[in-house]
Design an enzyme around this catalytic site. Structure first.
Site, mmCIF file in Angstrom:
data_model
loop_
_atom_site.group_PDB
_atom_site.id
_atom_site.type_symbol
_atom_site.label_atom_id
_atom_site.label_comp_id
_atom_site.label_asym_id
_atom_site.label_seq_id
_atom_site.Cartn_x
_atom_site.Cartn_y
_atom_site.Cartn_z
ATOM 1 N N ASP A 39 0.854 -1.188 0.000
ATOM 2 C CA ASP A 39 0.000 0.000 0.000
ATOM 3 C C ASP A 39 0.892 1.240 0.000
ATOM 4 O O ASP A 39 1.893 1.314 0.704
ATOM 5 C CB ASP A 39 -0.918 -0.005 1.230
ATOM 6 C CG ASP A 39 -2.060 0.974 1.097
ATOM 7 O OD1 ASP A 39 -3.218 0.520 0.997
ATOM 8 O OD2 ASP A 39 -1.808 2.204 1.082
ATOM 9 N N ILE A 40 0.523 2.239 -0.798
ATOM 10 C CA ILE A 40 1.333 3.464 -0.945
ATOM 11 C C ILE A 40 1.283 4.317 0.328
ATOM 12 O O ILE A 40 2.166 5.139 0.549
ATOM 13 C CB ILE A 40 0.832 4.267 -2.177
ATOM 14 C CG1 ILE A 40 1.915 5.176 -2.724
ATOM 15 C CG2 ILE A 40 -0.438 5.052 -1.872
ATOM 16 C CD1 ILE A 40 1.583 5.762 -4.097
ATOM 17 N N ASN A 95 -12.541 -3.328 2.925
ATOM 18 C CA ASN A 95 -13.434 -2.176 3.019
ATOM 19 C C ASN A 95 -14.418 -2.242 1.850
ATOM 20 O O ASN A 95 -13.999 -2.453 0.704
ATOM 21 C CB ASN A 95 -12.629 -0.877 2.965
ATOM 22 C CG ASN A 95 -11.718 -0.722 4.174
ATOM 23 O OD1 ASN A 95 -12.055 -1.151 5.269
ATOM 24 N ND2 ASN A 95 -10.560 -0.113 3.970
ATOM 25 N N GLY A 101 -15.671 2.476 3.995
ATOM 26 C CA GLY A 101 -14.408 3.189 3.824
ATOM 27 C C GLY A 101 -13.662 2.831 2.558
ATOM 28 O O GLY A 101 -12.463 3.100 2.447
ATOM 29 N N GLN A 102 -14.359 2.242 1.582
ATOM 30 C CA GLN A 102 -13.694 1.869 0.324
ATOM 31 C C GLN A 102 -13.447 3.121 -0.517
ATOM 32 O O GLN A 102 -14.369 3.906 -0.759
ATOM 33 C CB GLN A 102 -14.561 0.881 -0.454
ATOM 34 C CG GLN A 102 -13.884 0.383 -1.729
ATOM 35 C CD GLN A 102 -14.696 -0.706 -2.431
ATOM 36 O OE1 GLN A 102 -15.803 -1.045 -2.015
ATOM 37 N NE2 GLN A 102 -14.139 -1.250 -3.497
ATOM 38 N N HIS A 108 -10.232 -5.416 -3.131
ATOM 39 C CA HIS A 108 -8.887 -5.644 -2.602
ATOM 40 C C HIS A 108 -8.935 -6.047 -1.144
ATOM 41 O O HIS A 108 -9.794 -5.596 -0.389
ATOM 42 C CB HIS A 108 -8.005 -4.409 -2.775
ATOM 43 C CG HIS A 108 -8.612 -3.134 -2.264
ATOM 44 N ND1 HIS A 108 -9.598 -2.455 -2.950
ATOM 45 C CD2 HIS A 108 -8.386 -2.420 -1.139
ATOM 46 C CE1 HIS A 108 -9.941 -1.378 -2.263
ATOM 47 N NE2 HIS A 108 -9.227 -1.343 -1.148
ATOM 48 N N LEU A 109 -7.985 -6.898 -0.766
ATOM 49 C CA LEU A 109 -7.782 -7.263 0.627
ATOM 50 C C LEU A 109 -6.609 -6.445 1.146
ATOM 51 O O LEU A 109 -5.572 -6.347 0.477
ATOM 52 C CB LEU A 109 -7.429 -8.749 0.768
ATOM 53 C CG LEU A 109 -8.563 -9.780 0.755
ATOM 54 C CD1 LEU A 109 -9.323 -9.736 -0.547
ATOM 55 C CD2 LEU A 109 -8.023 -11.162 1.041
ATOM 56 N N HIS A 110 -6.771 -5.861 2.327
ATOM 57 C CA HIS A 110 -5.642 -5.260 3.035
ATOM 58 C C HIS A 110 -5.076 -6.325 3.973
ATOM 59 O O HIS A 110 -5.832 -6.898 4.775
ATOM 60 C CB HIS A 110 -6.097 -4.082 3.902
ATOM 61 C CG HIS A 110 -6.655 -2.907 3.162
ATOM 62 N ND1 HIS A 110 -5.922 -1.775 2.897
ATOM 63 C CD2 HIS A 110 -7.889 -2.678 2.655
ATOM 64 C CE1 HIS A 110 -6.673 -0.892 2.262
ATOM 65 N NE2 HIS A 110 -7.879 -1.412 2.097
HETATM 66 P P1 AMP Z 1 -9.594 1.329 0.362
HETATM 67 O O1 AMP Z 1 -9.632 2.651 1.063
HETATM 68 O O2 AMP Z 1 -9.959 0.152 1.215
HETATM 69 O O3 AMP Z 1 -10.369 1.383 -0.934
HETATM 70 O O4 AMP Z 1 -8.077 1.077 0.005
HETATM 71 C C1 AMP Z 1 -7.431 1.675 -1.076
HETATM 72 C C2 AMP Z 1 -5.973 1.678 -0.731
HETATM 73 O O5 AMP Z 1 -5.235 1.896 -1.921
HETATM 74 C C3 AMP Z 1 -5.558 2.774 0.255
HETATM 75 O O6 AMP Z 1 -5.039 2.165 1.433
HETATM 76 C C4 AMP Z 1 -4.493 3.559 -0.519
HETATM 77 O O7 AMP Z 1 -3.425 3.968 0.298
HETATM 78 C C5 AMP Z 1 -4.056 2.567 -1.563
HETATM 79 N N1 AMP Z 1 -3.489 3.116 -2.777
HETATM 80 C C6 AMP Z 1 -3.954 4.165 -3.505
HETATM 81 N N2 AMP Z 1 -3.174 4.373 -4.581
HETATM 82 C C7 AMP Z 1 -2.190 3.439 -4.539
HETATM 83 C C8 AMP Z 1 -1.067 3.146 -5.368
HETATM 84 N N3 AMP Z 1 -0.781 3.838 -6.475
HETATM 85 N N4 AMP Z 1 -0.249 2.128 -5.001
HETATM 86 C C9 AMP Z 1 -0.506 1.419 -3.875
HETATM 87 N N5 AMP Z 1 -1.559 1.640 -3.062
HETATM 88 C C10 AMP Z 1 -2.380 2.651 -3.378
#
Ligand code: AMP
Ligand code: ZN
Length: 122
Positions: A39-40, A95, A101-102, A108-110
């Site tokens: 995750d960024i 999420n 909170g998506q 995606h899975l965190h």
């Molecule tokens: P969500 O909020 O559950 O939809 O998660 C989306 C996630 O994507 C967030 O935790 C962001 O930090 C992550 N994210 C957004 N852009 C990027 C990217 N370019 N590379 C890696 N993670 C990212």
């Protein structure tokens, strides 16, 4: 029309672009169905995102026909947790939707670990 809409969504999707290599990411794992990358904006010392390669907007858009894929995503999360040495435990989060909170509309899975998690998650 529904098909076409799905294709247009995928063309405009951040995680589809990451899977396609159009936006850079560090590959942590890849197979024919899934891709994993950091995750960024990490929320824990280890924060890995695991996504299906095919565009699915959210868990809401899955059904019983996706159970092999959904099970496989959890398999990948467990193996990534081993790979990332999260032997003290970890959290897997999906999420879903606005209240969930998506922020990226590609399932995606965190995988979060490397510190103790709080409950309730807020
Ligand atoms: P969500 O909020 O559950 O939809 O998660 C989306 C996630 O994507 C967030 O935790 C962001 O930090 C992550 N994210 C957004 N852009 C990027 C990217 N370019 N590379 C890696 N993670 C990212
Ligand atoms: Zn997508």
């Amino acid at each position: 029309m529904i098909e076409r809409r799905g294709i247009l969504d995928a063309m405009d999707c951040l995680f589809c672009k990451i899977v396609a290599g159009k936006i850079p990411s560090k590959k942590l794992y890849e197979d024919e169905l899934t891709y994993a990358f950091p995750d960024i904006n990490p929320q824990a010392p280890t924060h890995v995102l695991i996504v299906p390669k095919k565009h699915i907007a959210s868990l809401v858009k899955t059904d019983a026909g996706d159970k092999d894929l959904l099970g496989h995503l959890l398999d990948v999360a467990r193996e990534q947790a081993k790979e990332q040495k999260l032997g003290n435990g970890y959290r897997v989060v999906i999420n879903t939707g606005a209240n969930g909170g998506q922020t990226v509309d590609h399932l995606h899975l965190h995988l979060l670990g490397g510190r103790a998690m709080h409950w309730p998650p807020g």
